[in-house]
Design an enzyme around this catalytic site. Structure first.
Site, PDB file in Angstrom:
ATOM      1  N   LYS A  40       0.987  -1.222   0.152  1.00  0.00           N
ATOM      2  CA  LYS A  40       0.082  -0.160  -0.031  1.00  0.00           C
ATOM      3  C   LYS A  40       0.720   1.365   0.032  1.00  0.00           C
ATOM      4  O   LYS A  40       1.682   1.667   0.893  1.00  0.00           O
ATOM      5  CB  LYS A  40      -0.913   0.031   1.123  1.00  0.00           C
ATOM      6  CG  LYS A  40      -2.062   1.267   0.879  1.00  0.00           C
ATOM      7  CD  LYS A  40      -2.600   1.655   2.291  1.00  0.00           C
ATOM      8  CE  LYS A  40      -1.976   3.025   2.959  1.00  0.00           C
ATOM      9  NZ  LYS A  40      -1.885   4.203   2.084  1.00  0.00           N
ATOM     10  N   GLY A  49       7.193   4.666   7.846  1.00  0.00           N
ATOM     11  CA  GLY A  49       6.251   5.707   8.164  1.00  0.00           C
ATOM     12  C   GLY A  49       6.591   6.515   9.789  1.00  0.00           C
ATOM     13  O   GLY A  49       7.456   6.283  10.151  1.00  0.00           O
ATOM     14  N   SER A  50       5.398   6.898  10.146  1.00  0.00           N
ATOM     15  CA  SER A  50       5.770   7.753  11.432  1.00  0.00           C
ATOM     16  C   SER A  50       5.801   6.912  12.671  1.00  0.00           C
ATOM     17  O   SER A  50       5.088   5.665  12.842  1.00  0.00           O
ATOM     18  CB  SER A  50       4.588   8.776  11.688  1.00  0.00           C
ATOM     19  OG  SER A  50       3.355   8.023  11.844  1.00  0.00           O
ATOM     20  N   THR A  51       6.278   7.113  13.682  1.00  0.00           N
ATOM     21  CA  THR A  51       6.343   6.277  14.917  1.00  0.00           C
ATOM     22  C   THR A  51       5.076   6.043  15.455  1.00  0.00           C
ATOM     23  O   THR A  51       4.687   5.065  16.156  1.00  0.00           O
ATOM     24  CB  THR A  51       7.252   6.865  15.926  1.00  0.00           C
ATOM     25  OG1 THR A  51       8.618   6.747  15.471  1.00  0.00           O
ATOM     26  CG2 THR A  51       7.416   6.158  17.412  1.00  0.00           C
ATOM     27  N   GLY A  58       3.615   3.449  13.401  1.00  0.00           N
ATOM     28  CA  GLY A  58       4.026   2.210  13.605  1.00  0.00           C
ATOM     29  C   GLY A  58       3.827   1.505  14.812  1.00  0.00           C
ATOM     30  O   GLY A  58       3.525   0.112  14.891  1.00  0.00           O
ATOM     31  N   GLU A 108      10.154   0.984  10.192  1.00  0.00           N
ATOM     32  CA  GLU A 108      11.303   2.164   9.759  1.00  0.00           C
ATOM     33  C   GLU A 108      10.449   3.407  10.142  1.00  0.00           C
ATOM     34  O   GLU A 108       9.558   3.642   9.406  1.00  0.00           O
ATOM     35  CB  GLU A 108      11.888   1.894   8.262  1.00  0.00           C
ATOM     36  CG  GLU A 108      12.486   0.902   7.887  1.00  0.00           C
ATOM     37  CD  GLU A 108      13.843   0.847   8.502  1.00  0.00           C
ATOM     38  OE1 GLU A 108      14.376   1.600   9.260  1.00  0.00           O
ATOM     39  OE2 GLU A 108      14.710  -0.203   8.340  1.00  0.00           O
ATOM     40  N   CYS A 164      13.391  10.864   6.852  1.00  0.00           N
ATOM     41  CA  CYS A 164      13.511  10.290   8.314  1.00  0.00           C
ATOM     42  C   CYS A 164      14.779  10.654   8.918  1.00  0.00           C
ATOM     43  O   CYS A 164      14.769  10.646  10.162  1.00  0.00           O
ATOM     44  CB  CYS A 164      13.168   8.927   8.221  1.00  0.00           C
ATOM     45  SG  CYS A 164      14.210   7.978   7.104  1.00  0.00           S
ATOM     46  N   GLU A 224       9.378  15.381  15.528  1.00  0.00           N
ATOM     47  CA  GLU A 224       9.724  15.343  14.086  1.00  0.00           C
ATOM     48  C   GLU A 224       8.925  16.387  13.411  1.00  0.00           C
ATOM     49  O   GLU A 224       7.814  16.180  13.308  1.00  0.00           O
ATOM     50  CB  GLU A 224       9.619  13.843  13.701  1.00  0.00           C
ATOM     51  CG  GLU A 224      10.217  13.882  12.084  1.00  0.00           C
ATOM     52  CD  GLU A 224      10.042  12.404  11.721  1.00  0.00           C
ATOM     53  OE1 GLU A 224       8.891  11.720  12.055  1.00  0.00           O
ATOM     54  OE2 GLU A 224      10.778  11.690  11.151  1.00  0.00           O
TER      55      GLU A 224
END
Ligand code: NAP
Ligand code: MG
Length: 506
Positions: A201, A253-255, A258, A275, A309, A410
């Site tokens: 995706k 993607g973002s934490t 995640g 990641e 990132c 971030e």
């Protein structure tokens, strides 16, 4: 109308015209469909969404919005393709296929680059680099596919113990919008090399280059081996990452997301590679060559409009070099060519969307309220011809408390935060004082110092006197909340396979 405003209008028209022409050449007409089991199909719901060009804010394409039903079909197709065919392919065959894919990308660098520049806003020289590197990852894993083996284990006589590495079967992969084609390559290449089948995706902001990649290679792969379900995170991403028949999840993607992915994987005890975000420190030592240091920091901070990132967003300058460095750094940031990303001179394009530009500027606003000094930037660029685009000028901020939100979170835009240091231990403590641990930069002419700092900083990758270098084969991934697992390297194939032990009584 004054001459000046007329010329703004003219330049705006030139940019719009250039983008419309590029889009009509590079992007197929009509709504893009999902790719499931070797067929282009509409989403089960019939719903679609629009992806926009962040330079002009015009709609580039309409794309099918997949949902759980589509994910079910794609996973079932991937499962059958795995069982019927792909699991029995030899590493040699997969190597041939991956090399063919690499060649197909190399044959159409300009088209892939144009698509990513239109859909994401990244400067064309950077999206060309992405396309070359994407092809190279396929070549790297084409070779690596030949080397996944097990071991024999010393044991009693009369017995033979060996291990083999087996693929998982169906892998579910979700990627972000900052390197659309490259992230697709990072995911697809090792998964296929290891013998898995894939449902991918792409990000809703940037689905077009992954669609083009599949169009380009659909005749290379057996049906069902690679499936593409475009759509929204909640509607298509979540059903994929929590699907019971998906045996391995790989997410970039973002934490925050995640964490959701990891929680969902717990339900079925599914292995995850994550990641995630970063807030990477770059440390400039007192002996650093200022010119070189500025070059490295510019790359660390402003490459890909700060939407990396790995972006080196917390800059630790030693007091001895700070004044000279800052003078040259602010001048370099102000000199950066901000503009139409389709022009090859451009070094900083728009952010991926207006929403993301607003998010970045929200952090800058917060820094202002905290009485930080904005050395340059801090808003949209002055050029009125860029007013439709999601542009944020290169921004350098100093004077923030390291505990403050703009430092801890971030920002994911072209915003550098500067700190001065004199005491090494205290600086290292601050450098490590974030939840993230993805990457870091160290700039010094002294290798002993470089090694010491590289060991002391908690990060998955430490670059010395350079930044954002990703040679295939060098493991990449995060410490702490920046992730789990390593991509782009031989060990990545271990993440896409599981060990089976065979113990024989002879
Ligand atoms: P994001 O919001 O986390 O989205 C990433 C992907 O996850 C998108 O495809 C998104 O779909 C999807 N998604 C959203 N919610 C989901 C859910 N509940 N379940 C499953 N999938 C879901 O991140 P982003 O804003 O696209 O990308 C920026 C982030 O990625 C930054 O934090 C950056 O540091 C990180 N990143 C990390 C690396 C690395 O290698 N460590 C590399 C690149 C980027 P939608 O598109 O519909 O939202
Ligand atoms: Mg877009």
């Amino acid at each position: 109308m004054s001459t000046e405003s007329a010329s703004v209008e003219e330049r705006k028209n030139v940019i719009e015209q250039r983008h419309r022409e590029a889009a009509s050449e590079a992007i197929p007409e009509g709504p893009a469909k999902l790719y499931v089991d070797g067929e282009w199909v509409e989403s089960a719901s019939g719903e679609t969404f629009e992806t926009r060009d962040p330079t002009t804010n015009e709609v580039l394409a309409t794309v099918a919005a997949g949902t759980a039903e589509d994910v079910d079909r794609a996973v079932a197709a991937a499962q059958s393709a795995y069982e019927d065919e792909w699991a029995d392919t030899s590493a040699r065959e997969r190597q041939g296929i991956l090399n063919e894919i690499a060649g197909r990308i190399e044959g159409r660098i300009d088209e892939f680059a144009t698509i990513d520049t239109l859909d994401n806003g990244k400067p064309i020289r950077e999206s060309r680099a992405d396309a070359y590197i994407a092809a190279d990852y396929f070549r790297y894993f084409a070779g690596a596919a030949r080397r996944t083996g097990g071991e024999t284990v010393p044991t009693e006589s009369g017995k033979h113990v060996e291990t083999i590495r087996e693929p998982y079967g169906v892998v579910g992969q979700v990627i972000p919008w900052n390197f659309p084609l490259l992230m697709a390559a990072w995911k697809i290449a090792p998964a296929l090399a290891a013998g898995n089948t894939v449902v991918l995706k792409p990000a809703e902001e940037t689905p077009l280059s992954a669609l083009e990649l599949v169009r380009e290679i659909e005749d290379v792969l057996p049906d069902g081996v690679l499936n593409l379900v475009t759509g929204f995170g909640e509607e298509a991403g979540a059903p994929l990452t929590s699907h019971p028949d998906v045996r391995k999840v790989a997410f970039t993607g973002s934490t925050a997301v995640g964490k959701e992915v990891m929680k969902a994987a717990a339900e079925t005890i599914t292995d995850v590679t994550l990641e995630l975000g970063g807030k990477s420190p770059v440390v400039v030592f007192p002996d650093a060559d200022v010119e070189r240091a500025v070059r490295v920091v510019m790359l660390a901070m402003f490459y890909n409009t700060g939407e990396c990132c790995t972006a080196g967003t917390r800059l630790f300058l030693h007091a001895d070099v700070k004044e000279a460095f800052m003078e040259a750094f602010v001048a370099a940031a102000e000199d950066l060519t901000v503009g139409d990303p389709l022009e090859k001179e451009t070094r900083l394009g728009p952010k991926v969307s207006r929403e993301q530009a607003e998010r970045t500027l929200g952090f800058v606003e917060e820094a202002r309220e905290l009485d930080a000094t904005i050395h340059t930037g801090g808003g949209a660029p002055d050029d009125e011809a860029l007013a439709e685009g999601a542009f944020v000028a290169p921004t350098i901020i100093e004077g923030l408390n390291h505990d403050s939100r703009p430092v801890q979170e971030e920002i994911f835009g072209p915003v550098e935060e500067v700190f001065e240091w004199t005491d090494y231990e205290a600086m290292i403590e601050l450098a490590n004082d974030v939840d993230y641990g993805l990457a870091a930069g160290v700039i010094t002419e002294d290798l002993d110092r470089a090694y010491e700092a590289a060991h002391d900083i908690e990060a998955g990758t430490v670059w010395v006197n350079q930044y954002n270098d990703f040679p295939p084969g060098m493991p990449f991934g995060g410490f702490k909340q920046s992730g789990i697992g390593r991509e782009n390297a031989a060990e990545t194939l271990e993440h896409y396979t599981q060990t089976k032990s065979i113990d024989i009584d002879l």
